[in-house]
Design an enzyme around this catalytic site. Structure first.
Site, PDB file in Angstrom:
ATOM      1  N   ALA A  72       0.857  -1.185   0.000  1.00 10.35           N
ATOM      2  CA  ALA A  72       0.000   0.000   0.000  1.00 10.35           C
ATOM      3  C   ALA A  72       0.893   1.235   0.000  1.00 10.35           C
ATOM      4  O   ALA A  72       2.113   1.130   0.145  1.00 10.35           O
ATOM      5  CB  ALA A  72      -0.911   0.010   1.227  1.00 10.35           C
ATOM      6  N   LYS A  73       0.312   2.382  -0.182  1.00  9.06           N
ATOM      7  CA  LYS A  73       1.042   3.641  -0.054  1.00  9.06           C
ATOM      8  C   LYS A  73       0.021   4.763   0.038  1.00  9.06           C
ATOM      9  O   LYS A  73      -1.119   4.600  -0.388  1.00  9.06           O
ATOM     10  CB  LYS A  73       1.939   3.878  -1.285  1.00  9.06           C
ATOM     11  CG  LYS A  73       3.149   4.743  -1.007  1.00  9.06           C
ATOM     12  CD  LYS A  73       4.242   3.954  -0.307  1.00  9.06           C
ATOM     13  CE  LYS A  73       5.458   4.804  -0.015  1.00  9.06           C
ATOM     14  NZ  LYS A  73       6.596   3.969   0.433  1.00  9.06           N
TER      15      LYS A  73
END
Ligand code: NAD
Length: 422
Positions: A111-112
């Site tokens: 994720a980011k």
């Protein structure tokens, strides 16, 4: 999907997907799984008002959170505050997180997230306000069993503390495990701050061993003297290497006889920037990459080594501290020139590995010593490096493709076992 422009289709996304496509073709990856991995599973874009301290203006800013892969467990990835941030950059970084976690054997997908704002011009109260509002905007997506943010460019331990507090206020009790990279006092892990740099140096030493080079006495150049690059430079020097050049956002300093990093650190504490450090030559951030050295560590930002400058690099070994510092054209040139590259998805995965340790310690409410953290980190990094190297040697391919084969195989097998719902 053909013919439709994807919302996250930017140069950085194309780099991440270009790498995936190359390796997937090479390993005959199942086409259905391949297609699933080219796009994020969830992407949230928010816009929200941000009031400056002077009460005169309210700006509209954009925030993002992207979850690339939900198959492996909760998702995990940093939080970037940057003036040019866009959905493509966040998506590319989320994709790379998936490979890092899989290569290291961590139970996460990638994720980011982040906010499109220049954090350098913000006061402390402004930074706190924007962090808390951003956190509440993405709150439905995050949680210790869902998605666990950490720091990245432009964010730090204090920002993580505010994110943890905002989330905890919402649910009514302290939830340390919702973020990593927190201060020790509220559930952070010893050794987290140095973990990425320590992993970079562990990889550099492993690569030297493989190539028959001596790490002791080797000449090291580091672009970006921040959390990753600064730690890598100091550790490399402590282990006997000669750090001949380092840089920050304004440019770098070079001394072919080696820099005294204690003096450099004292200078930076006083002057903030490296600029003007006595007894050294000034170099630009482009020039520093082309200096004569044995080991080059880009540890600043993406897209630094390209088809335009790759043939001028003089290093024997490239160890990617930053995410996405090398483009596809440069990869080809470096491979032909025999420059051994330890790709970002291996070299800088020490950060997410100790973030994982932090999350485990928060869940257990039992905290490890710094020696335990460092030793476990080095063991995992060495194992991952050797696993990837074995694929690289066995299939006669470069380390980036080998690393991706390692990561993609794990992810593809998990997807196959879980099947398709419904
Ligand atoms: P940081 O902000 O602590 O340091 C960044 C350094 O790069 C600073 O010296 C800064 O002056 C310099 N810099 C900034 N903009 C630049 C520019 N345009 N040109 C040249 N230099 C510039 O950040 P960090 O945490 O050390 O992260 C550096 C890189 O490593 C990023 O690509 C980040 O995504 C990656 N990374 C960080 C971690 C981590 O744990 N911190 C983990 C994995 C990957």
């Amino acid at each position: 999907m053909a013919g439709h422009k994807l919302e996250w289709d930017t140069p950085m996304y194309r780099l991440a997907v270009g790498q995936l496509d190359r390796t997937a073709a090479m390993m005959n990856l199942d086409e259905n799984i391949w297609e699933r991995l080219r796009t994020p599973q969830r992407a949230l874009v928010v816009s929200f008002p941000f009031r400056r301290d002077d009460y005169a203006s309210v700006d509209t800013v954009f925030g993002y959170r992207v979850q690339h892969l939900l198959t492996m467990g909760p998702t995990k990835g940093g939080t970037r505050f940057d003036a040019d941030l866009d959905l493509g950059e966040v998506t590319a970084l989320a994709i790379w997180m998936t490979w890092k976690c899989a290569i290291m054997g961590l139970p996460y997908g990638g994720a980011k997230g982040g906010v499109r704002i220049d954090p350098h011009g913000l006061s402390r109260t402004e930074l706190q306000r924007i962090t808390r509002r951003y956190t509440s905007e993405i709150i439905e997506m995050i949680g210790p069993d869902r998605d666990i943010p950490g720091p990245d460019l432009g964010t730090d331990e204090q920002v993580m503390a505010w994110m943890m507090d905002t989330y905890s206020q919402q649910v009514g009790h302290a939830v340390p495990g919702v973020v990593t990279g927190k201060p020790i006092e509220i559930g952070g892990s010893l050794g987290r701050r140095e973990s990425t740099g320590r992993g970079v140096v562990t990889c550099a030493m492993e690569a030297c061993r493989h190539l028959g080079l001596s790490f002791d006495g080797s000449r090291v150049v580091v672009q970006g003297y921040g959390q990753v690059g600064g730690t890598a430079a100091r550790l490399a020097a402590a282990l006997g290497a000669k750090v001949v050049a380092v840089s920050d956002v304004k440019g770098g300093i070079h001394d072919p006889n080696g820099l005294d990093l204690r003096k450099v650190d004292a200078w930076v504490r006083e002057h903030k920037l490296l600029e003007g450090f006595p007894g050294t030559d000034a170099v630009t951030n482009a020039e520093i990459l082309e200096l004569p050295c044995d080991i080059l560590i880009p540890a600043a930002i993406q897209n630094q080594i390209t088809g335009d400058n790759a043939d001028r690099l003089q290093c024997r070994l490239l160890v990617e501290g930053a995410n996405g510092p090398t483009d596809l054209a440069a990869d080809d040139i470096l491979r032909e020139r025999g420059v051994f590259t330890v790709p970002d998805i291996v070299a800088n995965a020490g950060g997410v590995t100790v973030s994982y340790f932090e999350w485990v310690q928060d869940a257990q409410q039992f905290f490890w010593t710094e020696e335990e953290v460092n030793q476990k980190l080095i063991t995992i990094m060495q194992r991952a490096f050797r696993d990837v190297l074995a694929i690289s040697v066995g299939r006669k391919i470069d380390m980036r493709n080998a690393a991706l084969i390692r990561g993609l195989s794990r992810v593809a097998e998990a997807k196959r076992l879980r099947g398709v719902f419904p």
